[in-house]
Motif scaffolding. Sequence first.
Motif, PDB file in Angstrom:
ATOM      1  N   ARG A 153      25.705 124.493  84.172  1.00 43.43           N
ATOM      2  CA  ARG A 153      24.837 125.386  83.406  1.00 43.43           C
ATOM      3  C   ARG A 153      25.334 125.541  81.968  1.00 43.43           C
ATOM      4  O   ARG A 153      24.554 125.472  81.015  1.00 43.43           O
ATOM      5  CB  ARG A 153      24.746 126.741  84.110  1.00 43.43           C
ATOM      6  N   LYS A 198      24.575 122.391  80.090  1.00 45.88           N
ATOM      7  CA  LYS A 198      23.143 122.315  79.778  1.00 45.88           C
ATOM      8  C   LYS A 198      22.791 123.220  78.594  1.00 45.88           C
ATOM      9  O   LYS A 198      21.945 122.888  77.775  1.00 45.88           O
ATOM     10  CB  LYS A 198      22.322 122.699  81.009  1.00 45.88           C
ATOM     11  N   GLN A 199      23.470 124.357  78.512  1.00 47.37           N
ATOM     12  CA  GLN A 199      23.252 125.305  77.410  1.00 47.37           C
ATOM     13  C   GLN A 199      24.040 124.919  76.153  1.00 47.37           C
ATOM     14  O   GLN A 199      24.046 125.654  75.178  1.00 47.37           O
ATOM     15  CB  GLN A 199      23.656 126.718  77.845  1.00 47.37           C
TER      16      GLN A 199
END
Length: 102
Positions: free
Chosen positions: A49, A52-53
């Motif tokens: 996550r 991805k950010q």
Amino acid sequence: MNAQLKKGLLEFCVLATLRTEDSYGYQIIKDTSNVIGISDSTLYPILKRLEKQQQIESYSVEHNGRLRKYFHLTPVGQEAIAQFLAEWPEVMQVYDYIKGVI
């Protein structure tokens, strides 16, 4: 610790671990274990996550004949830590309210 509260803090603990040096999954677990418990099954989705950010980046290095995936804190991740710390007085205000100080 309450699971929801812990979940919200885990990402920032991972980011903080990477603030001083790049690291890999097992080492991140060891580095955070004295502050907050985290398992493999919890850590790796967080790392995905955060990547991805664009708060972290990954790269691989050969170690003992195998590739080890390292993670590096990006400027976006550094900003996320700064934002978290800037908002901390608000969190403490809620804490004080719950504690009965206010």
